[in-house]
Design a protein around this motif. Sequence first.
Motif, PDB file in Angstrom:
ATOM      1  N   LEU A  68      -5.921  23.219  -2.686  1.00 34.86           N
ATOM      2  CA  LEU A  68      -4.730  23.978  -2.315  1.00 34.86           C
ATOM      3  C   LEU A  68      -3.514  23.290  -2.918  1.00 34.86           C
ATOM      4  O   LEU A  68      -3.353  22.069  -2.811  1.00 34.86           O
ATOM      5  CB  LEU A  68      -4.580  24.036  -0.788  1.00 34.86           C
ATOM      6  N   LEU A  69      -2.645  24.072  -3.559  1.00 29.32           N
ATOM      7  CA  LEU A  69      -1.387  23.570  -4.100  1.00 29.32           C
ATOM      8  C   LEU A  69      -0.253  24.065  -3.218  1.00 29.32           C
ATOM      9  O   LEU A  69      -0.175  25.255  -2.894  1.00 29.32           O
ATOM     10  CB  LEU A  69      -1.186  24.055  -5.535  1.00 29.32           C
ATOM     11  N   VAL A  70       0.626  23.139  -2.800  1.00 26.11           N
ATOM     12  CA  VAL A  70       1.787  23.507  -1.991  1.00 26.11           C
ATOM     13  C   VAL A  70       3.024  22.855  -2.595  1.00 26.11           C
ATOM     14  O   VAL A  70       2.947  21.758  -3.161  1.00 26.11           O
ATOM     15  CB  VAL A  70       1.626  23.077  -0.519  1.00 26.11           C
ATOM     16  N   PRO A  71       4.191  23.493  -2.507  1.00 26.00           N
ATOM     17  CA  PRO A  71       5.413  22.904  -3.066  1.00 26.00           C
ATOM     18  C   PRO A  71       5.708  21.537  -2.448  1.00 26.00           C
ATOM     19  O   PRO A  71       5.452  21.300  -1.277  1.00 26.00           O
ATOM     20  CB  PRO A  71       6.490  23.931  -2.687  1.00 26.00           C
ATOM     21  N   SER A  72       6.235  20.650  -3.282  1.00 25.00           N
ATOM     22  CA  SER A  72       6.570  19.302  -2.834  1.00 25.00           C
ATOM     23  C   SER A  72       8.080  19.132  -2.740  1.00 25.00           C
ATOM     24  O   SER A  72       8.822  19.642  -3.583  1.00 25.00           O
ATOM     25  CB  SER A  72       6.002  18.270  -3.815  1.00 25.00           C
ATOM     26  N   ASP A  73       8.517  18.409  -1.711  1.00 24.93           N
ATOM     27  CA  ASP A  73       9.937  18.090  -1.562  1.00 24.93           C
ATOM     28  C   ASP A  73      10.330  16.875  -2.395  1.00 24.93           C
ATOM     29  O   ASP A  73      11.514  16.544  -2.478  1.00 24.93           O
ATOM     30  CB  ASP A  73      10.261  17.820  -0.087  1.00 24.93           C
ATOM     31  N   TYR A  74       9.347  16.216  -3.008  1.00 21.68           N
ATOM     32  CA  TYR A  74       9.613  14.954  -3.686  1.00 21.68           C
ATOM     33  C   TYR A  74       9.311  14.989  -5.181  1.00 21.68           C
ATOM     34  O   TYR A  74       9.521  13.997  -5.879  1.00 21.68           O
ATOM     35  CB  TYR A  74       8.808  13.824  -3.020  1.00 21.68           C
ATOM     36  N   SER A  75       8.792  16.105  -5.659  1.00 14.37           N
ATOM     37  CA  SER A  75       8.426  16.198  -7.069  1.00 14.37           C
ATOM     38  C   SER A  75       8.465  17.652  -7.502  1.00 14.37           C
ATOM     39  O   SER A  75       8.303  18.575  -6.688  1.00 14.37           O
ATOM     40  CB  SER A  75       7.014  15.623  -7.277  1.00 14.37           C
ATOM     41  N   GLU A 124       6.231  18.812  -9.381  1.00 14.21           N
ATOM     42  CA  GLU A 124       4.832  19.215  -9.329  1.00 14.21           C
ATOM     43  C   GLU A 124       4.416  19.414  -7.873  1.00 14.21           C
ATOM     44  O   GLU A 124       4.815  18.660  -6.989  1.00 14.21           O
ATOM     45  CB  GLU A 124       3.945  18.158  -9.980  1.00 14.21           C
ATOM     46  N   PRO A 125       3.604  20.426  -7.602  1.00 16.10           N
ATOM     47  CA  PRO A 125       3.175  20.677  -6.226  1.00 16.10           C
ATOM     48  C   PRO A 125       2.210  19.606  -5.734  1.00 16.10           C
ATOM     49  O   PRO A 125       1.574  18.900  -6.527  1.00 16.10           O
ATOM     50  CB  PRO A 125       2.487  22.041  -6.308  1.00 16.10           C
ATOM     51  N   ASP A 126       2.114  19.476  -4.420  1.00 12.72           N
ATOM     52  CA  ASP A 126       1.117  18.592  -3.826  1.00 12.72           C
ATOM     53  C   ASP A 126      -0.246  19.266  -3.895  1.00 12.72           C
ATOM     54  O   ASP A 126      -0.366  20.479  -3.698  1.00 12.72           O
ATOM     55  CB  ASP A 126       1.457  18.289  -2.363  1.00 12.72           C
ATOM     56  N   LEU A 156       0.858  -1.174   0.000  1.00 12.19           N
ATOM     57  CA  LEU A 156       0.000   0.000   0.000  1.00 12.19           C
ATOM     58  C   LEU A 156       0.897   1.228   0.000  1.00 12.19           C
ATOM     59  O   LEU A 156       1.515   1.566   1.004  1.00 12.19           O
ATOM     60  CB  LEU A 156      -0.907   0.004   1.235  1.00 12.19           C
ATOM     61  N   GLY A 157       0.979   1.887  -1.142  1.00 12.80           N
ATOM     62  CA  GLY A 157       1.893   3.012  -1.287  1.00 12.80           C
ATOM     63  C   GLY A 157       1.384   4.286  -0.639  1.00 12.80           C
ATOM     64  O   GLY A 157       0.277   4.354  -0.105  1.00 12.80           O
ATOM     65  N   GLY A 158       2.197   5.314  -0.708  1.00 16.84           N
ATOM     66  CA  GLY A 158       1.878   6.583  -0.085  1.00 16.84           C
ATOM     67  C   GLY A 158       1.206   7.561  -1.030  1.00 16.84           C
ATOM     68  O   GLY A 158       0.939   7.255  -2.198  1.00 16.84           O
ATOM     69  N   TYR A 159       0.944   8.739  -0.537  1.00 21.66           N
ATOM     70  CA  TYR A 159       0.293   9.814  -1.274  1.00 21.66           C
ATOM     71  C   TYR A 159       1.136  10.204  -2.476  1.00 21.66           C
ATOM     72  O   TYR A 159       2.297  10.559  -2.356  1.00 21.66           O
ATOM     73  CB  TYR A 159       0.131  11.008  -0.333  1.00 21.66           C
ATOM     74  N   ARG A 160       0.553  10.093  -3.656  1.00 19.91           N
ATOM     75  CA  ARG A 160       1.171  10.424  -4.940  1.00 19.91           C
ATOM     76  C   ARG A 160       2.284   9.464  -5.358  1.00 19.91           C
ATOM     77  O   ARG A 160       2.956   9.695  -6.357  1.00 19.91           O
ATOM     78  CB  ARG A 160       1.735  11.857  -4.927  1.00 19.91           C
ATOM     79  N   SER A 161       2.480   8.379  -4.651  1.00 20.98           N
ATOM     80  CA  SER A 161       3.478   7.392  -5.071  1.00 20.98           C
ATOM     81  C   SER A 161       2.798   6.339  -5.944  1.00 20.98           C
ATOM     82  O   SER A 161       1.572   6.308  -6.056  1.00 20.98           O
ATOM     83  CB  SER A 161       4.140   6.735  -3.859  1.00 20.98           C
ATOM     84  N   ASP A 162       3.587   5.473  -6.567  1.00 17.22           N
ATOM     85  CA  ASP A 162       3.002   4.432  -7.400  1.00 17.22           C
ATOM     86  C   ASP A 162       3.688   3.101  -7.120  1.00 17.22           C
ATOM     87  O   ASP A 162       4.641   3.027  -6.360  1.00 17.22           O
ATOM     88  CB  ASP A 162       3.078   4.795  -8.892  1.00 17.22           C
TER      89      ASP A 162
END
Length: 275
Positions: A174-181, A183-185, A46-52
């Motif tokens: 709401l769009l916030v900067p992502s540390d992992y992509s 593209e914003p979260d 079971l992956g995380g938010y926005r992961s695949d």
Amino acid sequence: MDRPDDAASGEIAERITVGEGGAAREIALRRRKSRQRDKAPTIVWLGGYRSDMRGTKAEHLLALAERHDLGYCRFDYSGHGESGGRFEDGTIGRWTAEAAAVLEHLADNRVILAGSSMGAWIALNLMHRKARFGVAAMVKAMLLLAPAPDFTERLILPNLSDEQKAAIETDGRLLVPSDYSEEPDLYTRDLFEDGRDNLVLDGLIDTLCPVTILQGMADPDVPYEHALTLVEHLPHHAVILSLVRDGDHRLSRPQDLDLMGRSLLDLVEAADEMG
């Protein structure tokens, strides 16, 4: 392009439909069955938010399943990876229902859930709301990596400004900067509202099975104190919490992956003892 069937790993690509009418969406999954062990448990990622399902940890668990001839299943939530649906329509309840549908499709009564970050919330939700999702009896053990149960209410909202909270209410997103992509979260009003309907840290979570938690103490997204809070809500006696002193949120370094693998094999042994 990857072949639908991977002869080397034994994985078979499948698609199932979850929901009806306008809510129907195709969920992509990949499944490996044990070749020689009739009662081998199936690890479900079971992956995380926005992961695949093609991430480092998911691939590492496939290799582990191959070496030890275990069952293995990984899938993408709607709006993620290879699955259909729009990401912005996703909520914890919706994604938990998809996880339950995958478990029903597997029809395996010896499942070990391996949930990362949001995936841990979904795993806990499956167990906490047994009557709603109907698959808890299949689960014999759980491995939770940097678990983020109730993250919308406990980890995100407290760190939003009044302006950001107002934007969620007025704009619905709401769009916030992502540390992992790059593209914003994206966080939607529905995600927060549905999250309140799927909180698990509002009482005891009786998993009825062993639970192992791996948590990095240098995790910038999920403070290790959050894992300590989770343990307080798990009444089952077989709960293990391992704190990785320099571990981050991903827990994807070689030493982290090794710890994940060893912890999972311990849970496989525990599941075997449960029969």
